[in-house]
Each structure stands twice: as C-alpha cells, then as structure tokens.
Design a protein around this motif. Structure first.
Motif, mmCIF file in Angstrom:
data_model
loop_
_atom_site.group_PDB
_atom_site.id
_atom_site.type_symbol
_atom_site.label_atom_id
_atom_site.label_comp_id
_atom_site.label_asym_id
_atom_site.label_seq_id
_atom_site.Cartn_x
_atom_site.Cartn_y
_atom_site.Cartn_z
ATOM 1 N N SER A 140 9.330 -0.381 -7.544
ATOM 2 C CA SER A 140 8.213 -0.364 -8.493
ATOM 3 C C SER A 140 8.533 -1.199 -9.723
ATOM 4 O O SER A 140 7.653 -1.858 -10.289
ATOM 5 C CB SER A 140 7.885 1.072 -8.900
ATOM 6 O OG SER A 140 7.456 1.833 -7.785
ATOM 7 N N PHE A 141 9.788 -1.183 -10.149
ATOM 8 C CA PHE A 141 10.213 -2.006 -11.278
ATOM 9 C C PHE A 141 10.011 -3.486 -10.976
ATOM 10 O O PHE A 141 9.632 -4.271 -11.851
ATOM 11 C CB PHE A 141 11.683 -1.715 -11.593
ATOM 12 C CG PHE A 141 12.232 -2.524 -12.729
ATOM 13 C CD1 PHE A 141 12.065 -2.096 -14.032
ATOM 14 C CD2 PHE A 141 12.932 -3.700 -12.502
ATOM 15 C CE1 PHE A 141 12.577 -2.837 -15.099
ATOM 16 C CE2 PHE A 141 13.441 -4.444 -13.543
ATOM 17 C CZ PHE A 141 13.265 -4.009 -14.854
ATOM 18 N N LEU A 142 10.244 -3.867 -9.704
ATOM 19 C CA LEU A 142 10.069 -5.267 -9.307
ATOM 20 C C LEU A 142 8.613 -5.615 -9.024
ATOM 21 O O LEU A 142 8.308 -6.760 -8.700
ATOM 22 C CB LEU A 142 10.913 -5.556 -8.059
ATOM 23 C CG LEU A 142 12.433 -5.437 -8.237
ATOM 24 C CD1 LEU A 142 13.135 -5.610 -6.898
ATOM 25 C CD2 LEU A 142 12.946 -6.446 -9.246
ATOM 26 N N GLY A 143 7.723 -4.629 -9.137
ATOM 27 C CA GLY A 143 6.305 -4.874 -8.876
ATOM 28 C C GLY A 143 5.929 -4.819 -7.422
ATOM 29 O O GLY A 143 4.837 -5.252 -7.047
ATOM 30 N N LEU A 144 6.810 -4.269 -6.556
ATOM 31 C CA LEU A 144 6.548 -4.218 -5.123
ATOM 32 C C LEU A 144 6.236 -2.814 -4.636
ATOM 33 O O LEU A 144 6.060 -2.605 -3.444
ATOM 34 C CB LEU A 144 7.761 -4.761 -4.353
ATOM 35 C CG LEU A 144 8.105 -6.231 -4.613
ATOM 36 C CD1 LEU A 144 9.404 -6.590 -3.924
ATOM 37 C CD2 LEU A 144 6.974 -7.134 -4.154
ATOM 38 N N GLY A 145 6.183 -1.864 -5.546
ATOM 39 C CA GLY A 145 5.895 -0.490 -5.173
ATOM 40 C C GLY A 145 4.411 -0.188 -5.249
ATOM 41 O O GLY A 145 3.557 -1.035 -4.948
ATOM 42 N N VAL A 146 4.090 1.028 -5.649
ATOM 43 C CA VAL A 146 2.696 1.435 -5.817
ATOM 44 C C VAL A 146 2.063 0.593 -6.907
ATOM 45 O O VAL A 146 2.626 0.422 -7.995
ATOM 46 C CB VAL A 146 2.632 2.936 -6.177
ATOM 47 C CG1 VAL A 146 1.192 3.367 -6.363
ATOM 48 C CG2 VAL A 146 3.298 3.775 -5.089
ATOM 49 N N GLN A 147 0.896 0.062 -6.619
ATOM 50 C CA GLN A 147 0.275 -0.907 -7.516
ATOM 51 C C GLN A 147 -0.519 -0.225 -8.638
ATOM 52 O O GLN A 147 -1.006 0.889 -8.488
ATOM 53 C CB GLN A 147 -0.653 -1.824 -6.721
ATOM 54 C CG GLN A 147 0.076 -2.663 -5.683
ATOM 55 C CD GLN A 147 1.158 -3.526 -6.300
ATOM 56 O OE1 GLN A 147 0.892 -4.338 -7.190
ATOM 57 N NE2 GLN A 147 2.392 -3.350 -5.834
ATOM 58 N N PRO A 148 -0.631 -0.902 -9.809
ATOM 59 C CA PRO A 148 -1.403 -0.371 -10.937
ATOM 60 C C PRO A 148 -2.866 -0.169 -10.537
ATOM 61 O O PRO A 148 -3.356 -0.848 -9.625
ATOM 62 C CB PRO A 148 -1.263 -1.458 -12.007
ATOM 63 C CG PRO A 148 -0.069 -2.263 -11.580
ATOM 64 C CD PRO A 148 -0.015 -2.187 -10.097
ATOM 65 N N SER A 189 0.837 -1.200 0.000
ATOM 66 C CA SER A 189 0.000 0.000 0.000
ATOM 67 C C SER A 189 0.869 1.246 0.000
ATOM 68 O O SER A 189 2.079 1.198 0.237
ATOM 69 C CB SER A 189 -0.922 0.005 1.225
ATOM 70 O OG SER A 189 -0.168 0.113 2.415
ATOM 71 N N LEU A 190 0.224 2.385 -0.253
ATOM 72 C CA LEU A 190 0.962 3.649 -0.310
ATOM 73 C C LEU A 190 1.566 4.003 1.044
ATOM 74 O O LEU A 190 2.701 4.488 1.124
ATOM 75 C CB LEU A 190 0.022 4.768 -0.787
ATOM 76 C CG LEU A 190 0.667 6.129 -1.053
ATOM 77 C CD1 LEU A 190 1.727 6.021 -2.130
ATOM 78 C CD2 LEU A 190 -0.391 7.154 -1.449
ATOM 79 N N ASN A 191 0.841 3.762 2.126
ATOM 80 C CA ASN A 191 1.360 4.066 3.462
ATOM 81 C C ASN A 191 2.575 3.215 3.810
ATOM 82 O O ASN A 191 3.547 3.700 4.412
ATOM 83 C CB ASN A 191 0.263 3.872 4.508
ATOM 84 C CG ASN A 191 -0.854 4.883 4.388
ATOM 85 O OD1 ASN A 191 -0.638 5.996 3.898
ATOM 86 N ND2 ASN A 191 -2.050 4.515 4.809
ATOM 87 N N VAL A 192 2.522 1.935 3.437
ATOM 88 C CA VAL A 192 3.662 1.049 3.694
ATOM 89 C C VAL A 192 4.869 1.494 2.868
ATOM 90 O O VAL A 192 6.012 1.471 3.340
ATOM 91 C CB VAL A 192 3.289 -0.413 3.381
ATOM 92 C CG1 VAL A 192 4.510 -1.328 3.528
ATOM 93 C CG2 VAL A 192 2.176 -0.883 4.301
ATOM 94 N N MET A 193 4.610 1.934 1.644
ATOM 95 C CA MET A 193 5.694 2.403 0.792
ATOM 96 C C MET A 193 6.374 3.632 1.400
ATOM 97 O O MET A 193 7.604 3.746 1.397
ATOM 98 C CB MET A 193 5.141 2.745 -0.599
ATOM 99 C CG MET A 193 6.204 2.971 -1.643
ATOM 100 S SD MET A 193 7.105 1.442 -2.007
ATOM 101 C CE MET A 193 8.210 2.029 -3.287
ATOM 102 N N ILE A 194 5.583 4.550 1.936
ATOM 103 C CA ILE A 194 6.145 5.734 2.593
ATOM 104 C C ILE A 194 6.971 5.315 3.804
ATOM 105 O O ILE A 194 8.049 5.869 4.065
ATOM 106 C CB ILE A 194 5.025 6.699 2.992
ATOM 107 C CG1 ILE A 194 4.347 7.271 1.743
ATOM 108 C CG2 ILE A 194 5.563 7.830 3.864
ATOM 109 C CD1 ILE A 194 3.157 8.157 2.046
#
Length: 308
Positions: A245-253, A167-172
């Motif tokens: 994000s390149f690995l698909g673990l960042g912000v989701q589509p 999620s965005l919060n986890v990414m932050i």
C-alpha cells in the motif's frame, strides 16, 4: 486410564496407551496466570485493537472519506490550530486521521486474517499430504517450496499486481499466497516425525486407513506449530500489506489502509508528521502484540520447555 484400557482388546489397549503417552506433545491452551507482564500488555493491546476494528462504524467520529479542505492539515489536540473533534489531526484533504486509522485498521486486520487463513489452508494441506503420501508427490511439493523461498516474494507480489490489477480480491490472493511454503515445510516435517511414533504404528496395526491416521492421529499433533506459525505469519502479512500500500499497489484510494495512509502522508512528513506517525504507530502496536503473542505461544507449545 489403566482400568479403562484393561477392558480393551490387546491392540486397542496398546493404541490407547500410546495415545495417552503422546498427549504431552499436543497443543495446550495457555492461561492468563502463565503470562508475563509484557505478554499481558500485548494481550490487552491486541484485544483493544480488535475491538476498535470491529466497532469502527460506531466509534469513528467522522466519515473516513469525508473531505473538508478548510480543515486540512490541522494538528492533533494540544497544538496550535487544533480543531475541535479532530483529536489526531487531519490529512491533506481535511479527513479525520482517527476515523481513517480505525477503518484502516479494520481493513488491514481483515486482509491479514484472510491471507493467513488462505496460506494456512494451502500450505497445511500440501504439507500434510506430502508427508503422508511421499514419493514423487512429496518431491514436487518440496521443489515448489524451495522455488518459492528462492524468489523474493515482493517481486512475485509486484508481478501479480502488475498483471491482474490492484483490486481487493487480487490483494487477498497475493496475501494468501504469501507464507504458504512455511506452513508446508513445518507440517511436512512434523508429519514425517509423527509417522515414526508408536501410536501411529499402533493405529496402522489396528486397521486405520491413511485418511483416519491423518485426521485423527497426526493433525491434532501438528496444531501446536501451526498456531505458532499462524501468529508469526499474521504480523508479516500486516507488514507486507503496508509495504504494498505504501508503494501504491495495495487497496486503492479513497479506501484507507494503514499502509496507504503512511504512503500518501510521506510527502507531508516535514510539515504534518502526524499524518504518518499515527497510522505507523498503529502498525507498530499491531505487529508488536501479534509477535509477542506468537513468541509466547511458541514457548508454551514447546514440549521441552514445558517439561522443565
């Protein structure tokens, strides 16, 4: 300065003289006339990218998530099969690359800024506290710093994202944890050095408590290395976010970041390279601008270089 200090009590007079003598080591804001041509280019590029990110809702020609399969994989302007309005081409779902880059830049910039601020607050506070208190608390903080440095942060980020989700919060949170140990080490080293300076000893003799010494006399003198580290850490966080994000673990589509655009477009690199090259160029420009500005600030903040 001499006339003013003569009217002060002896201990206050000594404190004022030492503080004035120490001003050469405080942070001074660089001016445009001191910048070289490459620094000026970096300033202009950085300002342009910031303005584009802030004005994304007004300058983006299309909805970044609007799909048009009939317009998929259209090349940029100047190539055959170019479609009017899509200046940088379209992706595999017919979405406008330019619009997605602007919105992706906005989100990437916001994530990097939030992560840098969180890391600064965590590391700066711990480093300042450890340097002043010392003892067991300092040893514990520096032990945590050494442990953080010993473990590759990518593994830590992957573990956090695997357990807590993307999620965005986890990414932050992940981006905020990155780089705090650098702030802690720098601030703690500067505090240890400043505690031996005459103006701090004069402040102690004048009756100043630890909190006043930390906020009034030490913190202003560590602004210089903090500002430099902030700019350097910012570009590293941009690269980290792009990597995750390149690995698909960042912000989701379908939400776009610059790294996710590069990641999703890599499968189309042989046939539609613009899907990858455009967001990659934006990442390059952003990190270039921040790194050049960070090096410039470091040179301007170095007292030894300023005194030459």
């Amino acid at each position: 300065m001499t006339e003013v200090t003569q009217n002060l009590p002896p201990i206050r007079r000594r404190l004022a003289r030492n503080r004035a003598r120490n001003q050469t080591g405080s942070f001074q804001i660089p001016v445009w006339s001191d910048a070289s041509w490459i620094v000026r280019i970096a300033l202009l590029v950085g300002l342009l990218l910031v303005l584009m990110a802030l004005a994304a809702p007004w300058i983006a020609p299309f909805d970044p998530n609007a799909q048009s399969l009939i317009s998929r994989l259209r090349p940029p302007v100047g190539f055959e099969r170019y479609k009017d309005g899509f200046f940088f081409g379209t992706d595999e779902l017919g979405r406008d690359i330019f619009s997605r880059c602007i919105y992706g830049l906005r989100l990437t910039f916001a994530l990097a800024l939030a992560g840098s601020v969180i890391g600064l607050l965590i590391g700066g506070t711990l480093g300042l506290t450890a340097g002043i208190i010392g003892g067991v608390f300092e040893e514990g903080i520096m032990g945590a710093v050494d442990a953080q440095i010993a473990i590759p942060f990518t593994l830590i980020a992957l573990l956090i994202l695997a357990v807590m989700g993307s999620s965005l919060n986890v990414m932050i949170l992940v981006l905020g944890v990155y780089g705090w140990e650098q702030y802690a080490r720098i601030v703690r080293a500067e505090v240890k050095k400043l505690l031996q300076m005459p103006f701090v000893e004069a402040a102690r003799a004048a009756g100043a408590g630890p909190m006043r010494i930390a906020l009034r006399h030490i913190l202003p003198n560590v602004v210089s290395p903090i500002v430099v580290q902030f700019t350097l850490n910012f570009s590293n966080i941009v690269i980290l976010e792009s990597t995750l994000s390149f690995l698909g673990l960042g912000v989701q589509p379908p939400t776009a970041t610059l790294g996710s655009m590069v990641g999703t477009g890599r499968d189309y690199l042989p046939t539609a390279p613009w899907i990858v090259l455009v967001p990659a160029a934006v990442i390059l420009l952003l990190t270039f601008a921040v790194q050049i500005l960070g090096d410039w600030l470091r040179d301007k903040a170095d007292v030894r270089l300023r005194s030459r």
